[in-house]
Design an enzyme around this catalytic site. Structure first.
Site, PDB file in Angstrom:
ATOM      1  N   ARG A  16      10.516  -0.813  11.271  1.00  0.00           N
ATOM      2  CA  ARG A  16       9.372  -0.565  12.154  1.00  0.00           C
ATOM      3  C   ARG A  16       9.353  -1.548  13.313  1.00  0.00           C
ATOM      4  O   ARG A  16       9.623  -2.724  13.140  1.00  0.00           O
ATOM      5  CB  ARG A  16       8.067  -0.675  11.346  1.00  0.00           C
ATOM      6  N   ARG A  51     -10.551  -0.601   7.790  1.00  0.00           N
ATOM      7  CA  ARG A  51     -10.021  -1.949   7.945  1.00  0.00           C
ATOM      8  C   ARG A  51     -11.075  -2.932   8.427  1.00  0.00           C
ATOM      9  O   ARG A  51     -10.799  -4.113   8.606  1.00  0.00           O
ATOM     10  CB  ARG A  51      -8.894  -1.959   8.972  1.00  0.00           C
ATOM     11  N   ARG A  80      11.870  -4.960   5.118  1.00  0.00           N
ATOM     12  CA  ARG A  80      11.541  -3.550   4.851  1.00  0.00           C
ATOM     13  C   ARG A  80      12.445  -2.601   5.642  1.00  0.00           C
ATOM     14  O   ARG A  80      12.734  -2.831   6.806  1.00  0.00           O
ATOM     15  CB  ARG A  80      10.081  -3.294   5.252  1.00  0.00           C
ATOM     16  N   ARG A 131      -0.507  -9.381  13.342  1.00  0.00           N
ATOM     17  CA  ARG A 131      -1.017  -8.376  12.392  1.00  0.00           C
ATOM     18  C   ARG A 131      -1.671  -9.068  11.199  1.00  0.00           C
ATOM     19  O   ARG A 131      -2.740  -8.664  10.747  1.00  0.00           O
ATOM     20  CB  ARG A 131       0.126  -7.500  11.877  1.00  0.00           C
ATOM     21  N   LYS A 167       0.845  -1.212   0.000  1.00  0.00           N
ATOM     22  CA  LYS A 167       0.000   0.000   0.000  1.00  0.00           C
ATOM     23  C   LYS A 167       0.879   1.260   0.000  1.00  0.00           C
ATOM     24  O   LYS A 167       0.697   2.156  -0.815  1.00  0.00           O
ATOM     25  CB  LYS A 167      -0.923   0.012   1.236  1.00  0.00           C
TER      26      LYS A 167
END
Ligand code: AP5
Ligand code: MG
Length: 218
Positions: free
Chosen positions: A162, A89, A128, A173, A13
């Site tokens: 993160r 969500r 990431r 998650r 996203k």
């Protein structure tokens, strides 16, 4: 043009949002980014959100709906259009967004669902890294900086990972988001605004698909 980007954690996203903003100049509104900013500044919203985010759970709807409502009411949104990333969500949030749109006389033109099999997502999240200066997102293997250690976009040299990309948090998650995803897809399909793209392709190829959709509605 007002858009919503949906997809499981790591679907891409934020990565696609950067490309959409470069071309279409819509206002990128990521609830995750807003919460991380609020946590860094230790605002009341940040303090409320922290426990939920650290565990990989959703922040309560009352908090989330309120920050989105405040942000969508700002004047830049009316001039440039919005692109929500990671909101709604769940169905209650989708209904809250309908109400916000109605109150502000805005219209959601398209929902882009970036579909990626969950087996790919753990690797994406663990690789990431993000530029601390401009927020550009990279991946150790799939999308490294062109010059090692230097952000392509702003030249920054300070990167971070993160906190919620730790393996224990990632699993929760994914579970939480997978549960919410199907009802949301059905909701937007019925509303006639849903577009699904194959997010397992290379980043530029995913954008080609999204760009075709946006071109047709813009
Ligand atoms: P949020 O920040 O929105 O996290 P998320 O939904 O888990 O999604 P991510 O940001 O992790 O993934 P992404 O899809 O943006 O992927 P990216 O482009 O970075 O939310 C964080 C938390 O805040 C939530 O867990 C929740 O607690 C709270 N929250 C947020 N919104 C909420 C809401 N509405 N209600 C309640 N709580 C809320 O890409 C990932 C990696 O993959 C990168 O390294 C990238 O380089 C790489 N990559 C991207 N595309 C590709 C590709 N096509 N091929 C290969 N690699 C790729
Ligand atoms: Mg993101």
């Amino acid at each position: 043009m007002n858009l919503m980007l949906m997809g499981l954690p790591g679907a891409g996203k934020g990565t696609q949002a950067e490309k959409i903003v470069d071309k279409y100049h819509v206002i990128h509104i990521s609830t995750g980014d807003m919460f991380r900013e609020a946590m860094a500044q230790e605002t009341p919203v940040g303090l409320k959100a922290k426990g939920f985010i650290d565990q990989g759970n959703l922040v309560p709807d009352s908090v989330t709906n309120e920050i989105v409502k405040e942000r969508l009411a700002q004047s830049d949104v009316f001039q440039a259009g919005y692109m929500l990333d990671g909101f709604p969500r769940n169905l209650d949030q989708a209904k809250a967004l309908d109400q916000i749109n109605q109150d502000l006389n805005l219209n959601l033109d398209a929902v882009i669902d970036i579909q990626v099999d969950k087996n790919l997502l753990i690797d994406r999240l663990s690789g990431r890294f993000i530029c601390r200066d401009c927020g550009a997102t990279y991946h150790k293997l799939n999308n490294p900086t062109k010059v090692a250690g230097i952000c392509d976009r702003c030249g920054g040299t300070d990167f971070y990972q993160r906190d919620d990309d730790k393996p224990e948090t990632v699993k929760n998650r994914l579970d939480v988001n997978i549960k919410m995803n199907t009802p949301l897809i059905d909701y937007y399909q019925k509303a006639g605004v849903l577009h699904q793209v194959n997010g397992a392709q290379e980043i530029d190829q995913v954008f080609v698909e999204i760009d075709k959709i946006l071109n047709a509605i813009n």
